[in-house]
Motif scaffolding. Structure first.
Motif, mmCIF file in Angstrom:
data_model
loop_
_atom_site.group_PDB
_atom_site.id
_atom_site.type_symbol
_atom_site.label_atom_id
_atom_site.label_comp_id
_atom_site.label_asym_id
_atom_site.label_seq_id
_atom_site.Cartn_x
_atom_site.Cartn_y
_atom_site.Cartn_z
ATOM 1 N N PRO A 1 0.870 -1.271 -0.313
ATOM 2 C CA PRO A 1 0.052 0.106 0.132
ATOM 3 C C PRO A 1 0.885 1.431 0.082
ATOM 4 N N TYR A 2 1.954 1.354 0.697
ATOM 5 C CA TYR A 2 2.736 2.473 0.592
ATOM 6 C C TYR A 2 3.395 2.778 -0.791
ATOM 7 N N ALA A 3 3.761 1.596 -1.582
ATOM 8 C CA ALA A 3 4.404 1.980 -2.498
ATOM 9 C C ALA A 3 3.096 2.568 -3.778
ATOM 10 N N ARG A 4 2.173 1.756 -3.513
ATOM 11 C CA ARG A 4 0.926 2.357 -4.570
ATOM 12 C C ARG A 4 0.644 3.734 -4.025
ATOM 13 N N THR A 5 0.442 4.112 -2.870
ATOM 14 C CA THR A 5 0.076 5.421 -2.473
ATOM 15 C C THR A 5 0.999 6.598 -2.794
ATOM 16 N N HIS A 6 2.305 6.203 -2.723
ATOM 17 C CA HIS A 6 3.450 6.979 -3.380
ATOM 18 C C HIS A 6 3.958 7.215 -4.544
ATOM 19 N N LEU A 7 3.294 6.203 -5.421
ATOM 20 C CA LEU A 7 4.147 5.900 -6.616
ATOM 21 C C LEU A 7 3.735 7.237 -7.771
ATOM 22 N N PRO A 8 2.554 7.897 -7.660
ATOM 23 C CA PRO A 8 2.477 8.678 -8.700
ATOM 24 C C PRO A 8 3.165 10.175 -8.458
ATOM 25 N N ASP A 9 3.393 10.593 -7.207
ATOM 26 C CA ASP A 9 4.297 11.714 -6.896
ATOM 27 C C ASP A 9 5.838 11.284 -7.056
ATOM 28 N N TYR A 10 6.018 10.180 -6.518
ATOM 29 C CA TYR A 10 7.216 9.841 -6.765
ATOM 30 C C TYR A 10 8.044 9.769 -8.278
ATOM 31 N N LEU A 11 6.980 9.214 -8.993
ATOM 32 C CA LEU A 11 7.522 9.187 -10.358
ATOM 33 C C LEU A 11 7.707 10.684 -10.977
ATOM 34 N N ARG A 12 6.336 11.587 -10.609
ATOM 35 C CA ARG A 12 6.633 12.763 -11.076
ATOM 36 C C ARG A 12 7.796 13.779 -10.627
ATOM 37 N N ASN A 13 8.145 13.324 -9.236
ATOM 38 C CA ASN A 13 9.206 14.238 -8.704
ATOM 39 C C ASN A 13 10.475 13.593 -9.041
ATOM 40 N N ASN A 14 10.726 12.479 -9.531
ATOM 41 C CA ASN A 14 11.919 11.831 -9.905
ATOM 42 C C ASN A 14 12.218 11.344 -11.165
ATOM 43 N N ARG A 15 11.302 11.898 -12.156
ATOM 44 C CA ARG A 15 11.309 11.371 -13.618
ATOM 45 C C ARG A 15 12.443 11.603 -14.261
ATOM 46 N N ASP A 16 13.306 12.569 -13.818
ATOM 47 C CA ASP A 16 14.552 12.873 -14.450
ATOM 48 C C ASP A 16 15.680 12.102 -13.707
ATOM 49 N N ASP A 17 15.637 11.395 -12.921
ATOM 50 C CA ASP A 17 16.681 10.625 -12.436
ATOM 51 C C ASP A 17 16.854 9.424 -13.248
ATOM 52 N N ALA A 18 18.396 9.248 -13.112
ATOM 53 C CA ALA A 18 18.672 8.035 -14.270
ATOM 54 C C ALA A 18 18.068 6.883 -14.082
ATOM 55 N N LEU A 19 17.896 6.340 -12.973
ATOM 56 C CA LEU A 19 17.649 5.024 -12.705
ATOM 57 C C LEU A 19 16.022 5.124 -12.820
ATOM 58 N N VAL A 20 15.468 6.143 -12.474
ATOM 59 C CA VAL A 20 13.892 6.019 -12.595
ATOM 60 C C VAL A 20 13.487 5.897 -14.151
ATOM 61 N N ALA A 21 14.508 6.995 -15.060
ATOM 62 C CA ALA A 21 14.094 6.974 -16.330
ATOM 63 C C ALA A 21 14.166 5.693 -17.070
ATOM 64 N N SER A 22 15.279 4.913 -16.608
ATOM 65 C CA SER A 22 15.569 3.457 -17.036
ATOM 66 C C SER A 22 14.538 2.618 -16.799
ATOM 67 N N ILE A 23 13.572 2.636 -15.676
ATOM 68 C CA ILE A 23 12.890 1.878 -15.305
ATOM 69 C C ILE A 23 11.316 2.390 -16.080
ATOM 70 N N LEU A 24 11.374 3.593 -16.290
ATOM 71 C CA LEU A 24 10.248 4.071 -17.399
ATOM 72 C C LEU A 24 10.384 3.477 -18.533
ATOM 73 N N GLU A 25 11.632 3.473 -19.144
ATOM 74 C CA GLU A 25 11.993 2.730 -20.353
ATOM 75 C C GLU A 25 11.324 1.441 -20.564
ATOM 76 N N ASP A 26 11.889 0.496 -19.450
ATOM 77 C CA ASP A 26 11.337 -0.662 -19.266
ATOM 78 C C ASP A 26 9.883 -0.902 -19.236
ATOM 79 N N ALA A 27 9.257 0.211 -18.566
ATOM 80 C CA ALA A 27 7.730 -0.032 -18.520
ATOM 81 C C ALA A 27 7.264 0.193 -19.803
ATOM 82 N N ARG A 28 7.747 1.024 -20.613
ATOM 83 C CA ARG A 28 7.222 1.401 -22.103
ATOM 84 C C ARG A 28 7.444 0.120 -22.827
ATOM 85 N N ALA A 29 8.400 -0.392 -22.828
ATOM 86 C CA ALA A 29 8.776 -1.782 -23.403
ATOM 87 C C ALA A 29 7.649 -3.045 -23.152
ATOM 88 N N GLU A 30 7.535 -3.112 -21.582
ATOM 89 C CA GLU A 30 6.617 -4.002 -21.121
ATOM 90 C C GLU A 30 5.074 -3.709 -21.722
#
Length: 225
Positions: free
Chosen positions: A26-55
């Protein structure tokens, strides 16, 4: 046969399954939207987002589309690598901020300490990522317990209900399978470990199973090596 190494599951074995399902997820679910919006430019987060696009098969998917996809995967309890990685990052934030500590049964803590002192190698095999495993034990109710463990294994090693996974783990640990004791609350996992040659014990903390041909205990204190 002398036990030289322990391989243990986490959920329902060392840790109350409610901690994972009622605190971490539940913690991850609640905080996920703001976490991605606040950290989208972080290299590791950007890599995860690319993996999600591929998925998704959507290489041009924007952030809000990806947020919806992550939330849908959580709802469906899908084992998506990008989601596992993202949850791990969000949990780092939660542990660091002291929002929660990693639950560990008192008897599990006591016995793991004793076995470590006796020179028995301690290892983890969980469906949660190695990163999530190290976070739980690194920020446990009893402090940082990561020095107790020699090895961490997740589903990148293989499925927990397949004997080949346990053969690979035995090879990685460097101990003959018959000298490794696997602890779990899931009979199918124990069956696979036994097929690979390991000794097994079923942790049945709440209710004894109607039928099990594995040794059964209700706490770590009852485990005999």
């Amino acid at each position: 046969m002398t036990i030289k190494a322990i391989l243990t599951d986490i959920e329902g074995t060392t840790t109350d399954i409610d901690f994972v399902h009622k605190v971490l997820f539940p913690y991850a679910r609640t905080h996920l939207p703001d976490y991605l919006r606040n950290n989208r430019d972080d290299a590791l987060v950007a890599s995860i987002l690319e993996d999600a696009r591929a998925e998704l098969g959507q290489p041009e998917a924007d952030l809000e589309t990806l947020i919806k996809a992550f939330l849908q995967w959580i709802k469906q309890d899908k084992k998506v690598t990008a989601l596992k990685s993202l949850q791990g990052l969000i949990w780092v934030q939660g542990y660091d901020q002291g929002d929660f500590t990693g639950h560990l049964y008192e008897d599990a803590h006591r016995c793991l300490q004793q076995w470590h002192q006796q020179g028995i190698g301690l290892n983890i095999f969980s469906s949660g990522s190695v990163k999530a495993q190290k976070l739980l034990f690194g920020y446990s109710d009893f402090g940082d317990l990561t020095p107790l463990f020699s090895g961490y294994f997740d589903t990148t090693t293989g499925h927990k209900r397949e004997a080949a996974s346990y053969r690979s783990i035995a090879d990685a640990i460097g101990v003959p399978a018959e000298q490794i004791l696997f602890l779990s609350d899931v009979i199918e996992e124990l069956d696979a470990a036994r097929e690979a040659g390991m000794q097994t014990t079923l942790l049945a903390r709440d209710q004894l199973p109607a039928d099990s041909d594995h040794p059964v205990v209700s706490s770590f204190d009852q485990i005999s090596l």
